[in-house]
Scaffold this motif. Structure first.
Motif, PDB file in Angstrom:
ATOM      1  N   VAL A   1       0.876  -1.169   0.000  1.00 53.16           N
ATOM      2  CA  VAL A   1       0.000   0.000   0.000  1.00 53.16           C
ATOM      3  C   VAL A   1       0.914   1.220   0.000  1.00 53.16           C
ATOM      4  O   VAL A   1       1.705   1.406   0.924  1.00 53.16           O
ATOM      5  N   LEU A   2       0.834   2.010  -1.047  1.00 56.29           N
ATOM      6  CA  LEU A   2       1.728   3.160  -1.143  1.00 56.29           C
ATOM      7  C   LEU A   2       1.136   4.351  -0.406  1.00 56.29           C
ATOM      8  O   LEU A   2      -0.088   4.497  -0.316  1.00 56.29           O
ATOM      9  N   SER A   3       2.012   5.202   0.109  1.00 54.04           N
ATOM     10  CA  SER A   3       1.543   6.483   0.644  1.00 54.04           C
ATOM     11  C   SER A   3       1.043   7.320  -0.538  1.00 54.04           C
ATOM     12  O   SER A   3       1.327   6.995  -1.696  1.00 54.04           O
TER      13      SER A   3
ATOM     14  N   GLN B   1       3.962   8.527  -2.651  1.00 52.59           N
ATOM     15  CA  GLN B   1       4.550   7.427  -3.418  1.00 52.59           C
ATOM     16  C   GLN B   1       3.650   7.054  -4.588  1.00 52.59           C
ATOM     17  O   GLN B   1       4.118   6.829  -5.713  1.00 52.59           O
TER      18      GLN B   1
ATOM     19  N   VAL C   1      13.815  11.809  -0.169  1.00 54.54           N
ATOM     20  CA  VAL C   1      14.741  11.792   0.968  1.00 54.54           C
ATOM     21  C   VAL C   1      15.064  10.350   1.351  1.00 54.54           C
ATOM     22  O   VAL C   1      14.326   9.421   0.994  1.00 54.54           O
ATOM     23  N   THR C   2      16.148  10.153   2.099  1.00 53.96           N
ATOM     24  CA  THR C   2      16.534   8.807   2.523  1.00 53.96           C
ATOM     25  C   THR C   2      15.404   8.206   3.365  1.00 53.96           C
ATOM     26  O   THR C   2      14.889   8.854   4.271  1.00 53.96           O
ATOM     27  N   GLY C   3      14.995   6.993   3.038  1.00 51.36           N
ATOM     28  CA  GLY C   3      13.937   6.325   3.791  1.00 51.36           C
ATOM     29  C   GLY C   3      12.537   6.674   3.301  1.00 51.36           C
ATOM     30  O   GLY C   3      11.541   6.329   3.936  1.00 51.36           O
ATOM     31  N   SER C   4      12.440   7.344   2.138  1.00 50.07           N
ATOM     32  CA  SER C   4      11.113   7.732   1.645  1.00 50.07           C
ATOM     33  C   SER C   4      10.444   6.589   0.895  1.00 50.07           C
ATOM     34  O   SER C   4       9.275   6.676   0.533  1.00 50.07           O
TER      35      SER C   4
ATOM     36  N   LYS D   1      11.831   4.977  -2.045  1.00 50.01           N
ATOM     37  CA  LYS D   1      12.026   5.096  -3.494  1.00 50.01           C
ATOM     38  C   LYS D   1      11.930   3.719  -4.145  1.00 50.01           C
ATOM     39  O   LYS D   1      11.380   3.575  -5.231  1.00 50.01           O
ATOM     40  N   THR D   2      12.462   2.703  -3.445  1.00 45.47           N
ATOM     41  CA  THR D   2      12.431   1.358  -4.025  1.00 45.47           C
ATOM     42  C   THR D   2      10.996   0.893  -4.231  1.00 45.47           C
ATOM     43  O   THR D   2      10.638   0.402  -5.310  1.00 45.47           O
ATOM     44  N   GLU D   3      10.150   1.034  -3.194  1.00 46.15           N
ATOM     45  CA  GLU D   3       8.744   0.628  -3.323  1.00 46.15           C
ATOM     46  C   GLU D   3       8.076   1.385  -4.472  1.00 46.15           C
ATOM     47  O   GLU D   3       7.238   0.844  -5.175  1.00 46.15           O
TER      48      GLU D   3
ATOM     49  N   ARG E   1      14.778  -7.930  -1.271  1.00 42.37           N
ATOM     50  CA  ARG E   1      13.593  -7.055  -1.295  1.00 42.37           C
ATOM     51  C   ARG E   1      12.760  -7.298  -2.533  1.00 42.37           C
ATOM     52  O   ARG E   1      11.533  -7.290  -2.502  1.00 42.37           O
TER      53      ARG E   1
ATOM     54  N   HIS F   1      19.200  -0.415   5.183  1.00 44.41           N
ATOM     55  CA  HIS F   1      18.068   0.000   6.008  1.00 44.41           C
ATOM     56  C   HIS F   1      18.118  -0.802   7.305  1.00 44.41           C
ATOM     57  O   HIS F   1      17.743  -1.968   7.346  1.00 44.41           O
TER      58      HIS F   1
ATOM     59  N   ARG G   1      15.846   5.190  10.882  1.00 44.84           N
ATOM     60  CA  ARG G   1      14.928   4.808   9.811  1.00 44.84           C
ATOM     61  C   ARG G   1      13.742   4.009  10.332  1.00 44.84           C
ATOM     62  O   ARG G   1      12.788   3.758   9.602  1.00 44.84           O
TER      63      ARG G   1
HETATM   64  P1  ADP Z   1      14.920   4.863   0.227  1.00 45.56           P
HETATM   65  O1  ADP Z   1      15.486   3.932  -0.798  1.00 45.56           O
HETATM   66  O2  ADP Z   1      14.063   5.933  -0.335  1.00 45.56           O
HETATM   67  O3  ADP Z   1      15.962   5.375   1.194  1.00 45.56           O
HETATM   68  P2  ADP Z   1      13.570   2.537   1.124  1.00 45.56           P
HETATM   69  O4  ADP Z   1      13.017   2.187  -0.202  1.00 45.56           O
HETATM   70  O5  ADP Z   1      14.725   1.775   1.659  1.00 45.56           O
HETATM   71  O6  ADP Z   1      13.911   4.062   1.134  1.00 45.56           O
HETATM   72  O7  ADP Z   1      12.375   2.508   2.182  1.00 45.56           O
HETATM   73  C1  ADP Z   1      12.564   2.674   3.564  1.00 45.56           C
HETATM   74  C2  ADP Z   1      11.802   1.602   4.350  1.00 45.56           C
HETATM   75  O8  ADP Z   1      10.404   1.836   4.287  1.00 45.56           O
HETATM   76  C3  ADP Z   1      12.023   0.203   3.801  1.00 45.56           C
HETATM   77  O9  ADP Z   1      12.099  -0.714   4.856  1.00 45.56           O
HETATM   78  C4  ADP Z   1      10.777  -0.036   2.979  1.00 45.56           C
HETATM   79  O10 ADP Z   1      10.492  -1.401   2.875  1.00 45.56           O
HETATM   80  C5  ADP Z   1       9.721   0.698   3.766  1.00 45.56           C
HETATM   81  N1  ADP Z   1       8.635   1.150   2.905  1.00 45.56           N
HETATM   82  C6  ADP Z   1       8.682   2.183   2.050  1.00 45.56           C
HETATM   83  N2  ADP Z   1       7.502   2.335   1.407  1.00 45.56           N
HETATM   84  C7  ADP Z   1       6.682   1.362   1.875  1.00 45.56           C
HETATM   85  C8  ADP Z   1       5.320   0.987   1.609  1.00 45.56           C
HETATM   86  N3  ADP Z   1       4.584   1.669   0.737  1.00 45.56           N
HETATM   87  N4  ADP Z   1       4.819  -0.051   2.295  1.00 45.56           N
HETATM   88  C9  ADP Z   1       5.571  -0.714   3.187  1.00 45.56           C
HETATM   89  N5  ADP Z   1       6.848  -0.427   3.461  1.00 45.56           N
HETATM   90  C10 ADP Z   1       7.413   0.617   2.835  1.00 45.56           C
END
Ligand code: ADP
Ligand code: ZN
Length: 729
Positions: free
Chosen positions: A196-198, A201, A225-228, A230-232, A264, A550, A590
């Motif tokens: 579920v995205l914010s 996101q 920002v870091t922890g936002s 981006k991967t999801e 991941r 992370h 984080r």
């Molecule tokens: P970034 O790469 O932007 O620094 P990450 O992708 O590592 O951030 O995300 C930070 C943490 O938040 C990770 O553990 C990730 O799994 C979690 N997270 C981010 N978005 C979601 C989401 N939509 N649902 C569940 N977990 C999320």
């Protein structure tokens, strides 16, 4: 004119022999080739590999067909697709590299070119055999758990000879397995575990998804920002491409991050992506290359070299941590994978996502100019707060003599230890100390091949050169004055910080994390595992630990020397310092607990340090942009470097002067040098450098080609051109 089907035709091939880039051949009756076909051709008495190229796109005189020799064979691989051929041409042209040298990067598994088929691999036999267990065999059995590969590859893994393994096979300790080198990979499922995205996101992901579905070129700057998360976010773009049956490529700057990413990805898509990097075994390379070329490898994660893989049906490219300088290759073809990724996306007519919390100024400028679409994620996911950054002024808070941790940092570390939280200390210096002196005469231990100091590594009992790999055991006496036990360490490296920590926190479990200790994907995975499960209290690491990881229970980051990157006056020093510290700071807090970052500095007023402390990224980028404008540096002007080297110093100098003496005089191009390069001796070669600074609008490549093309050099001279250089040594 090429005649009708029944008659033979000619074709123009790119071949891989120095000085012989392009050759024409006759296509014998019964053979069909098309542009991109990989072929075997005769050259004198030898057989060589070539790629059939689009005829009109390679220069060369047309010979009468009767004079041409026939091609021998078409190799059983799909022709290199047109978008990849265009990419190869562009890369060669832009980075002034021979076309064949670039094309060779696309044929990166010679085994794959020979076709698929069955191969024999070996693994430990299930049943425990009562065969004689020698110490060698015991060692092999221990190391080969879970491994399956050819004898040669297993010998490397087990660190025993082929003969030992053959003996084990005879004794029934190993068994053979037949495997198909073209067997498919498990398919990732776009709907496996959809998060579920914010709202933020989701908005960004929707743009990437729409562009992926539109099958059109579109670069995105995913600025979060870091922890936002981006991967999801970009993972939803990947899901869209997979749902269309297309392939995706994710580039990472560092192999150490691959394992983490694989896990991941697998959690999200139910199957791991195919990994591509220099650490692969030959059989793994062969399978990956063949599956990529046939469209069977749906998702590939890799180092920069994955960019030249022959994807059959690419639908999306992601460059994660896109600001990282590891994307710049500094030998062979000196390309920047971030920029080449954008070009590949253009030739493939697909979107490309550059993801970063600290984008390169060049990327931000492209977004500001509207060439890239900017997607912003301003907050951490799940309500986690950005860490609090504090300055520790080393002039005020002096560490004790011979120590490097100032009292406020020591106190913060002690608090974390009490609370059972983790800490990370960042110092971008491997080993124990960067400089070693003789106590008696002041002799400095230097590399014989490079103008560089030898770095003491206590963990491995070596003095090592970080440029050429030269290593010696610490000598018992000074080579200059023969004083015994003479070595004095000057300055800190990560190992020395770890020693200091063990004195301050005797019970803490301290881990040094550098390219020395995390030198394989497996070791990196083990590190992540240990930290995640609380087996490590304090990490002392180099730039390797600044990105991607992370660790929710990590709440303190200490930067030992925030000023270090600013020394040396490199064009990008301030930007790189900002990126590195912002990234390492981004490892703190984080999870649910807030993070704290302490920056040790002697220059708290320096713009970059102040910007980090105040969290004012925009102000930093704005100031840096103005500085770049004044210096006519990228993104406003362009740089190139010419590096002239030889094993003979006088010869190198003469050649560099020769180049300098024929420099063109142009209004929009300024040429500096030649001067000895800052690393004036590297791997046994003396180096001189010219720097070229040009206006954005100038045709730098043509200027360089016209200038250097006609020059001739003695065989011992190497002239390397570095377009958009990152390294100024
Ligand atoms: P970034 O790469 O932007 O620094 P990450 O992708 O590592 O951030 O995300 C930070 C943490 O938040 C990770 O553990 C990730 O799994 C979690 N997270 C981010 N978005 C979601 C989401 N939509 N649902 C569940 N977990 C999320
Ligand atoms: Zn060296």
């Amino acid at each position: 004119m090429n005649a009708a089907n029944t008659q033979s035709k000619t074709c123009r091939c790119l071949v891989f022999n120095p000085g012989l880039d392009v050759l024409d051949y006759r296509v014998p009756a019964g053979m069909t080739v098309e542009p991109g076909s990989v072929v075997v051709a005769p050259l004198g008495p030898r057989q060589i590999i070539g790629i059939v190229w689009d005829h009109g796109r390679l220069p060369g005189a047309d010979f009468p067909i009767a004079k041409l020799r026939p091609l021998l064979q078409v190799l059983p691989v799909p022709p290199l697709p047109a978008p990849l051929r265009r990419l190869i041409e562009w890369t060669a042209d832009y980075y002034l590299s021979p076309l064949s040298q670039v094309a060779r990067m696309a044929l990166s598994s010679s085994a794959a070119l020979q076709g698929g088929g069955m191969i024999t691999e070996y693994r430990l036999a299930d049943a425990a055999h009562p065969a004689r267990i020698t110490p060698q065999r015991a060692k092999a059995i221990e190391r080969l758990a879970g491994a399956q590969a050819t004898i040669r590859e297993l010998a490397v893994i087990a660190d025993v000879s082929d003969a030992v393994l053959r003996g084990m096979l005879g004794a029934g300790l190993l068994e053979s397995v037949r495997v198909d080198s073209d067997r498919a990979y498990p398919e990732p499922d776009p709907d496996h575990a959809v998060p579920v995205l914010s709202d933020g996101q989701a908005a960004a992901a929707d743009r990437i998804i729409a562009a992926t579905r539109a099958r059109a070129f579109q670069p995105f700057l995913l600025d979060g920002v870091t922890g936002s998360g981006k991967t999801e976010t970009y993972a939803e773009g990947i899901a869209a491409a997979l749902a269309m049956g297309r392939q995706v490529l994710v580039l990472l700057p560092e192999i150490a991050l691959t394992q983490n990413f694989l896990a991941r990805f697998e959690a999200r898509f139910g199957a791991a992506p195919v990994a591509w990097h220099s650490g692969l075994k030959a059989s793994e390379r062969r399978r990956a290359w063949r599956q990529v070329s046939q469209g069977g490898a749906k998702a590939v994660v890799g180092a920069r070299s994955a960019l030249f893989l022959p994807f059959a049906n690419l639908g999306l490219i992601v460059v994660d941590e896109a600001h990282e300088i590891a994307f710049k290759q500094d030998d062979g073809v000196r390309y920047n994978a971030r920029d080449v990724a954008v070009m590949r996306a253009r030739f493939e007519s697909i979107p490309v996502v550059l993801a970063s919390a600290t984008p390169a100024l060049e990327s931000l400028a492209m977004a500001d100019a509207g060439r890239y679409e900017r997607l912003v994620l301003p907050d951490r996911f799940g309500g986690a707060q950005m860490p609090h950054i504090q300055i520790v002024d080393l002039r005020e808070h002096q560490p004790d003599r011979g120590r490097w941790l100032a009292p406020p940092l020591v106190k913060a570390l002690e608090e974390r230890a009490k609370r059972g939280e983790q800490s990370l200390l960042f110092l971008n210096r491997r080993g124990y100390a960067p400089l070693t002196l003789c106590r008696a005469c002041g002799y400095r231990f230097c590399c014989p091949n490079c103008s560089a100091w030898l770095v003491e590594h206590r963990l491995s009992h070596r003095l090592a050169c970080h440029h050429c790999g030269h290593e010696v055991p610490p000598p018992p006496a000074c080579p200059e004055c023969a004083e015994p036990d003479c070595m004095v360490a000057c300055g800190p490296g990560v190992e020395r910080i770890a020693d200091e920590l063990r004195e301050i926190l005797p019970d803490a479990r301290v881990m040094v994390a550098t390219s020395d200790t995390l030198n394989s994907a497996d070791k990196a995975a083990e590190f992540v595992e240990q930290v995640t499960h609380g087996g490590i209290d304090v990490i002392v690491g180099t730039q390797l630990v600044t990105k991607g990881f992370h660790f929710p229970n990590l709440t303190l980051v200490g930067v030992i020397d925030a000023d270090m990157g600013l020394e040396g006056g490199d064009l990008r020093a301030a930007e790189r310092t900002y990126q590195q510290i912002a990234q390492v700071a981004g490892r703190a807090g984080r999870g649910e607990k807030p993070g704290e970052v302490l920056l040790q500095t002697r220059h708290p007023d320096a713009a970059v340090i102040a910007a980090l402390a105040s969290g004012d990224r925009d102000a930093f980028y704005a100031a840096e942009t103005e500085a770049r404008r004044d210096a006519n540096a990228p993104p406003f002007g362009r740089w190139a470097a010419i590096i002239v080297s030889s094993e003979d110093e006088a010869e190198a100098k003469a050649a560099a002067r020769g180049i300098g003496g024929t420099r063109p005089t142009l209004d929009d191009v300024m040429i500096l040098g030649p001067a000895p390069a800052p690393l004036s001796l590297l791997r046994g070669r003396y180096r001189y450098r010219l720097l070229i600074n040009a206006r954005r609008s100038s045709d730098l490549q043509t200027v360089l080609r016209d200038w250097l093309g006609p020059l001739k050099f003695p065989p011992g001279i190497r002239v390397a051109v570095d377009i958009d250089p990152y390294s100024f040594v």
